[in-house]
Write a protein that holds these residues in place. Structure first.
Motif, PDB file in Angstrom:
ATOM      1  N   GLN A   1       0.856  -1.184   0.000  1.00 50.01           N
ATOM      2  CA  GLN A   1       0.000   0.000   0.000  1.00 50.01           C
ATOM      3  C   GLN A   1       0.898   1.241   0.000  1.00 50.01           C
ATOM      4  O   GLN A   1       1.905   1.297   0.709  1.00 50.01           O
ATOM      5  CB  GLN A   1      -0.907   0.012   1.227  1.00 50.01           C
TER       6      GLN A   1
ATOM      7  N   VAL B   1       1.012   5.543   0.181  1.00 46.64           N
ATOM      8  CA  VAL B   1       0.307   6.767   0.550  1.00 46.64           C
ATOM      9  C   VAL B   1       1.235   7.951   0.323  1.00 46.64           C
ATOM     10  O   VAL B   1       2.290   8.049   0.965  1.00 46.64           O
ATOM     11  CB  VAL B   1      -0.159   6.729   2.021  1.00 46.64           C
TER      12      VAL B   1
ATOM     13  N   TYR C   1       2.048  10.642  -8.797  1.00 48.60           N
ATOM     14  CA  TYR C   1       1.733   9.321  -8.272  1.00 48.60           C
ATOM     15  C   TYR C   1       3.008   8.588  -7.872  1.00 48.60           C
ATOM     16  O   TYR C   1       3.994   8.579  -8.618  1.00 48.60           O
ATOM     17  CB  TYR C   1       1.007   8.483  -9.326  1.00 48.60           C
TER      18      TYR C   1
ATOM     19  N   GLN D   1      -2.624   7.016  -4.390  1.00 51.62           N
ATOM     20  CA  GLN D   1      -3.826   7.722  -4.816  1.00 51.62           C
ATOM     21  C   GLN D   1      -3.509   9.016  -5.560  1.00 51.62           C
ATOM     22  O   GLN D   1      -4.381   9.604  -6.187  1.00 51.62           O
ATOM     23  CB  GLN D   1      -4.721   8.037  -3.605  1.00 51.62           C
TER      24      GLN D   1
END
Length: 122
Positions: free
Chosen positions: A3, A5, A95, A114
């Motif tokens: 993941q 961020v 990104y 995101q």
């Protein structure tokens, strides 16, 4: 799975600096090459820079060479994009991306953050 961020985007004036951060979680950070891409309005997403576990890196976009630097802190599972002397044409969504640590540095990324907006005013 990993993941991602991102943080650090914002609105700045031309000539200013920003540092984008991307925190990774999930599988061991060392398994991944990390990259930064950007997408400006009406344009395709482009590879900006990438970095391997060892720290060897590549900055792809000629217009940012000498102004942008990619780095990673493996102890913090974080990759950075230091952007200096920002120009209005750097305005884009940035990104963070990750890929398995094999193959070319500039493509085949399969994990994405995101995105964070960077806007540079003239």
């Amino acid at each position: 799975q990993v993941q991602l961020v991102e943080s650090g985007g914002g609105l700045v004036q031309a000539g200013a600096s920003l540092r984008l951060s991307c925190a990774a979680s999930g599988r061991p950070f060392s398994m991944y090459y990390m990259g930064w891409f950007r997408q400006a309005p009406g344009k395709e997403r482009e590879f900006v820079a990438g970095i391997r576990w060892s720290g060897s890196s590549s900055v792809n976009v000629d217009s940012v060479k000498g102004r942008f630097t990619i780095s990673r802190d493996n102890a913090k599972n974080t990759v950075y994009l230091q952007m200096n002397s920002l120009k209005p044409e750097d305005t884009a969504i940035y990104y963070c991306a990750a890929k398995n640590a094999v193959g070319p540095l500039d493509r085949q990324y399969n994990y994405w953050g995101q995105g964070t907006q960077v806007t540079v005013s003239s």
